[in-house]
Write a protein that holds these residues in place. Structure first.
Motif, PDB file in Angstrom:
ATOM      1  N   SER A   1      -0.100  -6.193  31.771  1.00  0.00           N
ATOM      2  CA  SER A   1      -0.108  -6.671  32.984  1.00  0.00           C
ATOM      3  C   SER A   1       1.509  -6.697  33.345  1.00  0.00           C
ATOM      4  O   SER A   1       2.242  -6.906  32.412  1.00  0.00           O
ATOM      5  CB  SER A   1      -0.524  -8.347  33.053  1.00  0.00           C
ATOM      6  N   CYS A   2       1.952  -6.924  34.637  1.00  0.00           N
ATOM      7  CA  CYS A   2       3.073  -6.928  35.101  1.00  0.00           C
ATOM      8  C   CYS A   2       3.318  -7.742  36.400  1.00  0.00           C
ATOM      9  O   CYS A   2       4.190  -7.620  37.370  1.00  0.00           O
ATOM     10  CB  CYS A   2       3.903  -5.745  35.116  1.00  0.00           C
TER      11      CYS A   2
ATOM     12  N   ILE B   1      10.285  -1.538  36.115  1.00  0.00           N
ATOM     13  CA  ILE B   1       9.275  -1.130  35.541  1.00  0.00           C
ATOM     14  C   ILE B   1       9.003   0.282  35.808  1.00  0.00           C
ATOM     15  O   ILE B   1       8.776   0.476  37.289  1.00  0.00           O
ATOM     16  CB  ILE B   1       8.050  -2.028  35.720  1.00  0.00           C
TER      17      ILE B   1
ATOM     18  N   GLY C   1       6.696  -9.431  37.906  1.00  0.00           N
ATOM     19  CA  GLY C   1       7.642  -8.744  36.996  1.00  0.00           C
ATOM     20  C   GLY C   1       7.581  -9.415  35.498  1.00  0.00           C
ATOM     21  O   GLY C   1       8.378  -9.135  34.831  1.00  0.00           O
TER      22      GLY C   1
ATOM     23  N   LEU D   1       0.481  -1.423  28.290  1.00  0.00           N
ATOM     24  CA  LEU D   1       1.097  -2.389  29.077  1.00  0.00           C
ATOM     25  C   LEU D   1      -0.355  -3.294  29.773  1.00  0.00           C
ATOM     26  O   LEU D   1      -1.077  -2.535  30.376  1.00  0.00           O
ATOM     27  CB  LEU D   1       1.606  -2.013  30.313  1.00  0.00           C
TER      28      LEU D   1
ATOM     29  N   VAL E   1       6.008  -9.035  32.104  1.00  0.00           N
ATOM     30  CA  VAL E   1       5.542  -7.901  31.285  1.00  0.00           C
ATOM     31  C   VAL E   1       4.592  -8.623  30.049  1.00  0.00           C
ATOM     32  O   VAL E   1       5.346  -9.255  29.432  1.00  0.00           O
ATOM     33  CB  VAL E   1       6.652  -6.706  31.021  1.00  0.00           C
ATOM     34  N   GLU E   2       3.553  -8.431  30.139  1.00  0.00           N
ATOM     35  CA  GLU E   2       2.676  -8.689  29.073  1.00  0.00           C
ATOM     36  C   GLU E   2       2.261  -7.349  28.474  1.00  0.00           C
ATOM     37  O   GLU E   2       1.519  -6.320  28.872  1.00  0.00           O
ATOM     38  CB  GLU E   2       1.386  -9.301  29.470  1.00  0.00           C
TER      39      GLU E   2
ATOM     40  N   GLU F   1      10.154 -11.021  31.039  1.00  0.00           N
ATOM     41  CA  GLU F   1      10.201 -10.652  32.525  1.00  0.00           C
ATOM     42  C   GLU F   1      11.271  -9.350  32.675  1.00  0.00           C
ATOM     43  O   GLU F   1      12.316  -9.154  31.811  1.00  0.00           O
ATOM     44  CB  GLU F   1      10.817 -11.787  33.229  1.00  0.00           C
TER      45      GLU F   1
ATOM     46  N   ARG G   1       5.773 -11.079  25.618  1.00  0.00           N
ATOM     47  CA  ARG G   1       5.818 -11.223  26.866  1.00  0.00           C
ATOM     48  C   ARG G   1       7.101 -11.551  27.425  1.00  0.00           C
ATOM     49  O   ARG G   1       7.883 -12.415  26.730  1.00  0.00           O
ATOM     50  CB  ARG G   1       4.946 -12.583  27.254  1.00  0.00           C
TER      51      ARG G   1
ATOM     52  N   GLN H   1       4.918  -3.834  41.422  1.00  0.00           N
ATOM     53  CA  GLN H   1       5.985  -3.934  40.784  1.00  0.00           C
ATOM     54  C   GLN H   1       6.814  -2.734  40.221  1.00  0.00           C
ATOM     55  O   GLN H   1       8.032  -2.540  39.772  1.00  0.00           O
ATOM     56  CB  GLN H   1       6.049  -4.847  39.460  1.00  0.00           C
ATOM     57  N   ALA H   2       5.913  -1.556  39.831  1.00  0.00           N
ATOM     58  CA  ALA H   2       6.383  -0.576  39.266  1.00  0.00           C
ATOM     59  C   ALA H   2       6.786   0.485  40.102  1.00  0.00           C
ATOM     60  O   ALA H   2       6.487   0.342  41.401  1.00  0.00           O
ATOM     61  CB  ALA H   2       5.175   0.046  38.444  1.00  0.00           C
TER      62      ALA H   2
END
Length: 453
Positions: free
Chosen positions: A241-242, A260, A245, A239, A247-248, A256, A254, A125-126
């Motif tokens: 988790s992602c 990222i 998309g 960060l 994002v936690e 979206e 949390r 995702q990043a």
């Protein structure tokens, strides 16, 4: 006496400046300089944020190697390994089999790569922010999200498109974040359907401060300025988790996000693992102040040199013992000059000289007419800091050609509005052509059709 073969691995700040200086200081009968890099250009990384924001043309952020290094051999390829015991580097060209390149002196300066962590979804995702390609991609992606937001009828898709997350509070992260927010704010005049308060920029930083290079006070000033621009600052937050998309964060939040950006530090280039040169625990080459590579006992490895992000160079101006030079462009440019002078001295039978430079301070751009700086202990903010930031980097980008082009870009920006057009098709240029060249299936004729015919 045969000319010495000098091989320079990498054409970043260290590689390009060292090659330029060596080609001027040494005659052709004294040395042959070869530069190896997978890219045909050097990227001036401090200008990536402004290039991403459209203040500078991307082409003006890079320096073409073959045009500037006329007295050097330029090989477009990747050094996959170095066998210094044989004084041979293995080079993989863009196309074709690998080849051995022998040398008498080698400058190992492949630089650094993004330091990542095993965070779920990060790889998928990043996007990083170390190359001109990543800067162009980020610009197009951010502007494209504005079009998505005004087109969709789904509120969740709109929120996700208008959420931009930057992870890392160092120079790269802060300047990229500030320039992107500045660009989006300027672009919103063409998107009346998007209220400013719907755009959500988030900075995630694991430490409790940002921009440590400019000092605690100027770091706090920067945080205050970004908050005034409605940027969501999450200090002391990681960060977690992602995936897809989503994002936690470690603070429990949390949400979206389509965008990222990972700028959480760098590490020495992994290519160094495929050499027989001594490295420290970080994976950086161990160097003397003369920029010569040394082993664990401090013995010089003859013919091996290094500088910049991938080198552990003692800082002779630091108060604390054992301190190393920071991985900054300020040190890299000056180390390159000293390294080139030392190689020239050794080639001519003289002793090398220690590198010693007192870090004069740091400057950071925070968007148009905004900045923060700490130079010689003096704190500067706002327009003066922004002007200092531009003036310093204009003086440091290599070649008069690029200085003039960057200055022209800035001058035009003062009288013309910033371009806010997304060219996302650049990233998949063959997609449209592939689509129209798909074979069209012929209709299947049934028995009834044949009877009717």
């Amino acid at each position: 006496m045969a000319a010495k073969r000098i091989l320079i691995v990498g054409a970043g700040h260290v590689g390009l400046y060292a090659a330029l200086r060596l080609s001027k200081k040494l005659h052709l009968h004294e040395a042959e300089v070869t530069v190896v890099d997978p890219q045909p250009h050097m990227t001036y990384q401090p200008f990536l944020p402004e290039s991403a924001a459209g203040n500078i043309s991307p082409r003006h952020t890079v320096v073409p190697l073959r045009r500037e290094l006329k007295r050097c051999h330029v090989l477009s390829g990747t050094v996959t390994s170095i066998e210094h015991a044989r004084k041979v580097a293995i080079v993989q060209p863009i196309i074709g089999p690998a080849r051995e390149v022998p040398y008498d002196h080698i400058v190992v300066a492949p630089g650094s790569v993004s330091r990542t962590l095993p965070i779920p979804g990060l790889r998928e995702q990043a996007v990083g922010f170390k190359t001109i390609g990543e800067a162009i991609y980020l610009r197009n992606s951010v502007l494209d999200r504005l079009d998505v937001a005004v087109t969709t009828a789904d509120p969740a898709t709109r929120r996700r498109a208008l959420t931009f997350v930057f992870v890392g509070g160092g120079y790269a992260g802060i300047e990229a974040l500030a320039e992107m927010e500045d660009m989006v704010r300027g672009a919103l005049r063409y998107y009346p359907e998007i209220p400013k308060d719907e755009v959500h920029f988030v900075l995630v930083e694991a430490a409790n401060r940002i921009l440590p290079e400019v000092g605690a006070e100027m770091g706090a000033y920067t945080v205050a300025q970004l908050i005034r621009r409605n940027i969501d600052i999450r200090l002391g937050t990681r960060l977690e988790s992602c995936v897809d998309g989503v994002v936690e964060l470690s603070d429990g939040d949390r949400f979206e996000a389509d965008t990222i950006v990972w700028t959480a530090g760098v590490k020495p280039h992994p290519m160094l693992q495929d050499t027989d040169l001594p490295r420290n625990q970080r994976g950086a080459l161990i160097c003397k102040p003369t920029l010569q590579v040394v082993d664990a006992d401090g013995k010089v490895v003859e013919g091996a040199w290094s500088a910049g992000d991938c080198a552990a160079v003692p800082d002779l101006t630091a108060d604390e013992p054992g301190a190393l030079c920071s991985p900054s462009a300020q040190h890299a440019v000056r180390q390159a000059s000293r390294l080139a002078d030392n190689i020239a001295a050794v080639v001519r039978g003289h002793a090398p000289v220690d590198y010693k430079h007192k870090h004069v301070g740091s400057v950071a751009g925070l968007g148009l007419y905004k900045g923060a700086a700490r130079v010689y202990g003096i704190k500067v903010r706002g327009v003066p800091a922004w002007f200092m930031h531009r003036t310093y980097h204009l003086s440091r980008i290599p070649t008069l050609n690029r200085k003039i082009r960057v200055l022209v870009d800035w001058t035009l920006q003062l009288v013309l509005r910033r371009e806010v057009v997304a060219l996302g098709s650049l990233h998949e240029p063959r997609e449209a052509f592939t689509e129209v060249t798909q074979p069209i299936p012929l209709p299947v004729r049934t028995g009834h059709d044949r009877i009717a015919a």
